[in-house]
Every structure is written in structure tokens, then in C-alpha cells.
Design an enzyme around this catalytic site. Sequence first.
Site, PDB file in Angstrom:
ATOM      1  N   LEU A  19     -11.448  -9.081  -2.730  1.00  0.00           N
ATOM      2  CA  LEU A  19     -13.212  -9.105  -2.800  1.00  0.00           C
ATOM      3  C   LEU A  19     -13.664 -10.327  -2.123  1.00  0.00           C
ATOM      4  CD1 LEU A  19     -13.140  -8.251  -6.686  1.00  0.00           C
ATOM      5  CD2 LEU A  19     -13.943  -6.890  -4.807  1.00  0.00           C
ATOM      6  N   GLY A  20     -12.624 -11.455  -2.191  1.00  0.00           N
ATOM      7  CA  GLY A  20     -13.164 -12.795  -1.277  1.00  0.00           C
ATOM      8  C   GLY A  20     -12.011 -13.502  -1.388  1.00  0.00           C
ATOM      9  N   ALA A  25      -7.828 -19.833  -3.027  1.00  0.00           N
ATOM     10  CA  ALA A  25      -8.044 -18.893  -3.843  1.00  0.00           C
ATOM     11  C   ALA A  25      -8.124 -17.543  -2.970  1.00  0.00           C
ATOM     12  CB  ALA A  25      -9.213 -19.111  -4.719  1.00  0.00           C
ATOM     13  N   VAL A  27      -9.581 -13.671  -4.052  1.00  0.00           N
ATOM     14  CA  VAL A  27     -10.033 -13.008  -5.402  1.00  0.00           C
ATOM     15  C   VAL A  27      -9.686 -11.305  -5.124  1.00  0.00           C
ATOM     16  CG1 VAL A  27     -12.074 -12.453  -6.730  1.00  0.00           C
ATOM     17  CG2 VAL A  27     -11.690 -14.631  -5.827  1.00  0.00           C
ATOM     18  N   ASP A 126     -21.568 -26.620  -8.540  1.00  0.00           N
ATOM     19  CA  ASP A 126     -21.283 -25.946  -7.509  1.00  0.00           C
ATOM     20  C   ASP A 126     -22.632 -24.712  -7.245  1.00  0.00           C
ATOM     21  OD1 ASP A 126     -20.366 -25.541  -4.669  1.00  0.00           O
ATOM     22  OD2 ASP A 126     -18.558 -24.514  -5.419  1.00  0.00           O
TER      23      ASP A 126
HETATM   24  P1  ADP Z   1     -13.666 -20.391  -4.584  1.00  0.00           P
HETATM   25  O1  ADP Z   1     -13.520 -21.344  -5.668  1.00  0.00           O
HETATM   26  O2  ADP Z   1     -12.686 -20.110  -3.818  1.00  0.00           O
HETATM   27  O3  ADP Z   1     -15.190 -20.262  -3.931  1.00  0.00           O
HETATM   28  P2  ADP Z   1     -14.933 -18.096  -6.208  1.00  0.00           P
HETATM   29  O4  ADP Z   1     -14.764 -18.089  -7.630  1.00  0.00           O
HETATM   30  O5  ADP Z   1     -16.170 -18.435  -5.727  1.00  0.00           O
HETATM   31  O6  ADP Z   1     -13.831 -18.882  -5.551  1.00  0.00           O
HETATM   32  O7  ADP Z   1     -14.663 -16.419  -5.602  1.00  0.00           O
HETATM   33  C1  ADP Z   1     -14.669 -16.525  -4.217  1.00  0.00           C
HETATM   34  C2  ADP Z   1     -15.370 -15.146  -3.868  1.00  0.00           C
HETATM   35  O8  ADP Z   1     -14.841 -14.149  -4.549  1.00  0.00           O
HETATM   36  C3  ADP Z   1     -16.923 -15.091  -4.168  1.00  0.00           C
HETATM   37  O9  ADP Z   1     -17.809 -15.659  -3.554  1.00  0.00           O
HETATM   38  C4  ADP Z   1     -17.222 -13.593  -4.469  1.00  0.00           C
HETATM   39  O10 ADP Z   1     -17.343 -12.970  -3.174  1.00  0.00           O
HETATM   40  C5  ADP Z   1     -15.704 -13.046  -5.107  1.00  0.00           C
HETATM   41  N1  ADP Z   1     -15.820 -13.139  -6.633  1.00  0.00           N
HETATM   42  C6  ADP Z   1     -15.219 -14.060  -7.211  1.00  0.00           C
HETATM   43  N2  ADP Z   1     -15.403 -13.546  -8.687  1.00  0.00           N
HETATM   44  C7  ADP Z   1     -15.907 -12.450  -8.633  1.00  0.00           C
HETATM   45  C8  ADP Z   1     -15.997 -11.396  -9.615  1.00  0.00           C
HETATM   46  N3  ADP Z   1     -15.830 -11.645 -10.907  1.00  0.00           N
HETATM   47  N4  ADP Z   1     -16.204 -10.113  -9.442  1.00  0.00           N
HETATM   48  C9  ADP Z   1     -16.292  -9.884  -7.943  1.00  0.00           C
HETATM   49  N5  ADP Z   1     -16.164 -10.623  -6.934  1.00  0.00           N
HETATM   50  C10 ADP Z   1     -15.890 -11.768  -7.163  1.00  0.00           C
HETATM   51 MG    MG Z   2     -17.212 -19.834  -4.435  1.00  0.00          MG
END
Ligand code: ADP
Ligand code: MG
Length: 231
Positions: A19-20, A25, A27, A126
Site C-alpha cells: 500500500l505504501g 516502513a 505498509v 506531521d
Molecule cells: P511513514 O511514517 O513511512 O510515512 P505512513 O503511516 O504514512 O508511514 O504510511 C505510508 C503510506 O502507506 C501512506 O502514505 C499510505 O499510502 C499507506 N497507508 C498507511 N496507513 C494506511 C492504512 N491504514 N490504510 C491504507 N493505506 C495506508
Molecule cells: Mg506518512
Amino acid sequence: MVIIKADDFENYYKILNDLGRDEFAAVKRVKELSSGIDYAAKFIGKKRGIVGKRGLKREEILREAEILSQLNHRNIITLRDVFENKHEIILVLELVGAEEEAVSFILKILESVHHMHEKKHIVHLDLKPENVMLLEKNKIHLKIIDFGISGQLKPNEPTKETFGTPEFVDGASPLLDNTNQETFANISQVDYRFDEEFFSHTKDFIQRLFIKNPKSGILGTTCGYGLYKYL
Ligand code: ADP
Ligand code: MG
């Protein structure tokens, strides 16, 4: 207190698609085996030893989990589970459907920020469009995610931190300067300049967010008490 499971993650969840992802990290969409419900699992690499260059400190990762576990609001992402193995900590989060520009949802963001500040003294630090997601495409139920650098303040105690993403700009910023250091200096001194071409419609709103509050020691730029005061 967050309960951390040391069991094998894959005994409970099946890993589906990405997803990311960023430096530390990844996801991924996962399916809970017992219920068939999909979640988002954030796999965060732990730093190896004190000298390790990659990954985050265990307590930094757990702070995100600890903070999420204290929040319960319809516009803030829900933490379901936390797993830990030798190399990583895995946060199992409510799955959010669609990432969108959230400009028109500013009021909902303000309400969520108000909730964090007022109820728990938690500051997100953030807030930016990629950390605001929609539960489903075309529905206006938004969720604030990514409490990775957020913190919990002690009321009446000054806090001094330099955090955030200074280079995060969509073309123009009243605070951006030539270097990160100069940008941070502009932020802490509330030294800004509006380019009329970009800011003629938003100048008034932004100006009201820029409140330097020496009493609480918090600068209200993106997500401090400036927003809180604006409500
Ligand atoms: P980081 O701290 O690495 O920026 P994030 O928590 O922002 O991590 O997660 C990175 C990306 O993963 C997000 O920008 C989004 O695209 C995806 N993502 C994060 N949490 C979720 C979620 N609960 N459901 C779907 N996609 C998510
Ligand atoms: Mg983020």
C-alpha cells in the site's frame, strides 16, 4: 499500555499487496485469517544496536503505537494489533480505502486536531495531505494517519523539538527558505512572506494559524496550538 504480541504475524494475517513504502516502513494490505477482514499492516524496521544506520529505535516505533492506542475518534486511524519480532515491529491498522487531496476537508482535520490537543495533549506534528486519507473513495469520512513523529506534551511544561518535513511544499510556501536550517528558523521566528500569486485567497486563513505562543512554548504553524486556537 499497548499489548505487543511476540507470536508469528503470519499465523494471524495473510499478507496481500503493498500500500505504501518509505525508508523504514512498508505498509501492506493484510487479511485477518480468523475473520477474513482486511487491514493495513505497517512493518517498521528496528535499528540494530546503537550504531545501526537503518531502522528506527524500538521506543520511537512504540511511541507511535502508544499514541494511537490512546486515541479513539471517528476521523483518526484505529490501531488493532501490535506484533514484534527480531527485526521489526508491525502495527496492524484499520484499512483506509483511498488517498485524496483533502483540502475541502479542513474542518474535519481541525476537529480531529482539536480532539488530540484538548483530550490528550497529543500533537501530530506531521499533518500533510499524504497523512490524511479517506475511508472510501468519494465518501467524505476522512482519517488522520501516521503518528510516527507525534508527541504527547505535558500541560504547563515547555517543550522544544525540531520535527517535521520542511521541504513539504506544493509549489509555494510562505516559510520556505534556501536550506532546511533557514526554513526551520523562519518557522520558529514566524517569519513569513506571502507570494500574492499563490496566496491571495488563503492568506487570511494561513495568517491566523501562524500564532507564536511563548507562554505554552508552542508555535502554531502546521499542527500546533495555532490550529487549536483557530477553532
Ligand atoms: P511513514 O511514517 O513511512 O510515512 P505512513 O503511516 O504514512 O508511514 O504510511 C505510508 C503510506 O502507506 C501512506 O502514505 C499510505 O499510502 C499507506 N497507508 C498507511 N496507513 C494506511 C492504512 N491504514 N490504510 C491504507 N493505506 C495506508
Ligand atoms: Mg506518512
